[in-house]
Design a protein around this motif. Structure first.
Motif, PDB file in Angstrom:
ATOM      1  N   THR A 199      10.527  12.285   8.778  1.00 39.74           N
ATOM      2  CA  THR A 199      11.969  12.016   8.979  1.00 39.74           C
ATOM      3  C   THR A 199      12.403  12.511  10.299  1.00 39.74           C
ATOM      4  O   THR A 199      11.908  13.620  10.554  1.00 39.74           O
ATOM      5  N   TYR A 200      13.232  11.819  10.832  1.00 44.53           N
ATOM      6  CA  TYR A 200      13.366  11.895  12.395  1.00 44.53           C
ATOM      7  C   TYR A 200      14.757  11.608  12.826  1.00 44.53           C
ATOM      8  O   TYR A 200      15.550  10.667  12.232  1.00 44.53           O
ATOM      9  N   ILE A 201      15.100  12.228  13.899  1.00 40.65           N
ATOM     10  CA  ILE A 201      16.378  11.744  14.745  1.00 40.65           C
ATOM     11  C   ILE A 201      16.165  11.995  16.202  1.00 40.65           C
ATOM     12  O   ILE A 201      14.941  12.721  16.575  1.00 40.65           O
ATOM     13  N   ALA A 202      16.453  10.922  17.137  1.00 41.74           N
ATOM     14  CA  ALA A 202      16.343  11.018  18.437  1.00 41.74           C
ATOM     15  C   ALA A 202      17.530  10.629  19.115  1.00 41.74           C
ATOM     16  O   ALA A 202      18.223   9.693  18.703  1.00 41.74           O
ATOM     17  N   GLU A 255      20.195  12.638  22.635  1.00 37.21           N
ATOM     18  CA  GLU A 255      20.124  13.395  23.523  1.00 37.21           C
ATOM     19  C   GLU A 255      19.297  14.703  23.869  1.00 37.21           C
ATOM     20  O   GLU A 255      19.042  15.138  24.935  1.00 37.21           O
ATOM     21  N   ASN A 256      19.086  15.183  22.710  1.00 35.03           N
ATOM     22  CA  ASN A 256      18.405  16.401  22.520  1.00 35.03           C
ATOM     23  C   ASN A 256      16.837  15.921  22.340  1.00 35.03           C
ATOM     24  O   ASN A 256      15.842  16.860  21.994  1.00 35.03           O
ATOM     25  N   GLY A 257      16.230  14.652  22.307  1.00 35.39           N
ATOM     26  CA  GLY A 257      15.072  14.342  22.286  1.00 35.39           C
ATOM     27  C   GLY A 257      14.741  13.839  20.572  1.00 35.39           C
ATOM     28  O   GLY A 257      15.504  13.629  20.041  1.00 35.39           O
ATOM     29  N   PHE A 258      13.373  13.638  20.592  1.00 31.55           N
ATOM     30  CA  PHE A 258      12.741  13.340  19.207  1.00 31.55           C
ATOM     31  C   PHE A 258      12.629  14.501  18.634  1.00 31.55           C
ATOM     32  O   PHE A 258      11.728  15.333  18.858  1.00 31.55           O
ATOM     33  N   GLN A 259      13.046  14.543  17.160  1.00 25.84           N
ATOM     34  CA  GLN A 259      13.033  15.688  16.335  1.00 25.84           C
ATOM     35  C   GLN A 259      12.654  15.418  15.042  1.00 25.84           C
ATOM     36  O   GLN A 259      13.442  14.951  14.256  1.00 25.84           O
ATOM     37  N   PRO A 260      11.177  15.347  14.752  1.00 25.88           N
ATOM     38  CA  PRO A 260      10.554  14.870  13.669  1.00 25.88           C
ATOM     39  C   PRO A 260      10.610  16.114  12.434  1.00 25.88           C
ATOM     40  O   PRO A 260      10.312  17.339  12.981  1.00 25.88           O
ATOM     41  N   GLN A 261      10.663  15.705  11.466  1.00 26.02           N
ATOM     42  CA  GLN A 261      10.349  16.704  10.285  1.00 26.02           C
ATOM     43  C   GLN A 261       9.334  16.001   9.552  1.00 26.02           C
ATOM     44  O   GLN A 261       9.427  14.829   8.861  1.00 26.02           O
ATOM     45  N   ASP A 264       0.719  -1.235   0.145  1.00 27.57           N
ATOM     46  CA  ASP A 264       0.063   0.104  -0.088  1.00 27.57           C
ATOM     47  C   ASP A 264       0.912   1.110   0.144  1.00 27.57           C
ATOM     48  O   ASP A 264       0.272   2.500   0.044  1.00 27.57           O
ATOM     49  N   GLY A 265       2.189   1.053  -0.230  1.00 28.35           N
ATOM     50  CA  GLY A 265       3.061   2.496  -0.181  1.00 28.35           C
ATOM     51  C   GLY A 265       3.592   2.674   1.239  1.00 28.35           C
ATOM     52  O   GLY A 265       4.075   3.478   1.120  1.00 28.35           O
ATOM     53  N   THR A 266       3.158   2.219   2.181  1.00 27.55           N
ATOM     54  CA  THR A 266       3.837   2.479   3.303  1.00 27.55           C
ATOM     55  C   THR A 266       5.429   1.692   3.513  1.00 27.55           C
ATOM     56  O   THR A 266       5.609   0.647   2.963  1.00 27.55           O
ATOM     57  N   SER A 267       6.066   2.579   4.063  1.00 25.85           N
ATOM     58  CA  SER A 267       7.589   2.193   4.280  1.00 25.85           C
ATOM     59  C   SER A 267       8.184   2.728   5.392  1.00 25.85           C
ATOM     60  O   SER A 267       7.730   3.765   6.042  1.00 25.85           O
ATOM     61  N   ARG A 268       9.243   2.178   5.953  1.00 26.31           N
ATOM     62  CA  ARG A 268       9.762   2.833   7.122  1.00 26.31           C
ATOM     63  C   ARG A 268      11.262   2.238   7.144  1.00 26.31           C
ATOM     64  O   ARG A 268      11.580   1.041   6.557  1.00 26.31           O
ATOM     65  N   GLN A 269      12.220   2.906   7.510  1.00 24.79           N
ATOM     66  CA  GLN A 269      13.639   2.662   7.362  1.00 24.79           C
ATOM     67  C   GLN A 269      14.256   3.415   8.690  1.00 24.79           C
ATOM     68  O   GLN A 269      13.861   4.480   9.188  1.00 24.79           O
ATOM     69  N   GLU A 270      15.078   2.622   9.649  1.00 23.02           N
ATOM     70  CA  GLU A 270      15.541   3.183  10.833  1.00 23.02           C
ATOM     71  C   GLU A 270      16.850   2.695  11.173  1.00 23.02           C
ATOM     72  O   GLU A 270      17.122   1.271  10.843  1.00 23.02           O
ATOM     73  N   GLN A 271      17.658   3.463  11.615  1.00 25.76           N
ATOM     74  CA  GLN A 271      19.115   2.932  12.106  1.00 25.76           C
ATOM     75  C   GLN A 271      19.271   3.647  13.491  1.00 25.76           C
ATOM     76  O   GLN A 271      19.095   4.699  13.668  1.00 25.76           O
ATOM     77  N   VAL A 290      19.027   7.406  17.142  1.00 22.04           N
ATOM     78  CA  VAL A 290      18.218   6.858  16.054  1.00 22.04           C
ATOM     79  C   VAL A 290      17.876   7.831  15.156  1.00 22.04           C
ATOM     80  O   VAL A 290      17.656   8.867  15.357  1.00 22.04           O
ATOM     81  N   GLN A 291      18.044   7.333  13.728  1.00 21.26           N
ATOM     82  CA  GLN A 291      17.549   8.251  12.537  1.00 21.26           C
ATOM     83  C   GLN A 291      16.595   7.325  11.805  1.00 21.26           C
ATOM     84  O   GLN A 291      16.796   6.044  11.630  1.00 21.26           O
TER      85      GLN A 291
END
Length: 105
Positions: free
Chosen positions: A86-89, A91-97, A47-54, A69-70
């Motif tokens: 798109t996000y990074i988590a 020591e400065n917290g969760f930062q989504p865009q 259905d077009g859903t995707s996710r990548q994380e490292q 985590v990115q």
């Protein structure tokens, strides 16, 4: 006994031939790797859903380590808009865009 087996096979064949749910998504791609220094995973569905994380082990201070985590995920909402986050988590917290696509425009 043979009649029961034949009936069972017939029922299985009928169930397999039944229409499938068109709203059900299927996994097209899936991968993951975990090691002592971090991890990585990704998947994509029909259905077009995707996710990548490292995640990478990071030295926060002299006495503390943490995982930075990115990642990104993408999905189509019921209104047809395609959302990508798109996000990074760290020591400065969760930062989504967030990015919103308007297909067909």
């Amino acid at each position: 006994m043979q009649k029961i087996v034949l009936i069972a096979f017939a029922l299985v064949a009928i169930a397999a031939a039944a229409p499938q749910d068109p709203n059900q998504a299927y996994i097209l791609k899936q991968d993951s790797e975990v090691n002592p220094d971090g991890y990585h995973f990704e998947f994509e569905t029909s259905d077009g859903t995707s996710r990548q994380e490292q995640g990478t082990l990071k030295q926060i201070s002299e006495d503390h380590q943490g995982i930075e985590v990115q990642g990104t995920y993408k999905y189509t909402a019921p209104d047809g808009l395609v959302y990508t986050v798109t996000y990074i988590a760290n020591e400065n917290g969760f930062q989504p865009q967030e990015h919103i696509e308007h297909p067909g425009q």
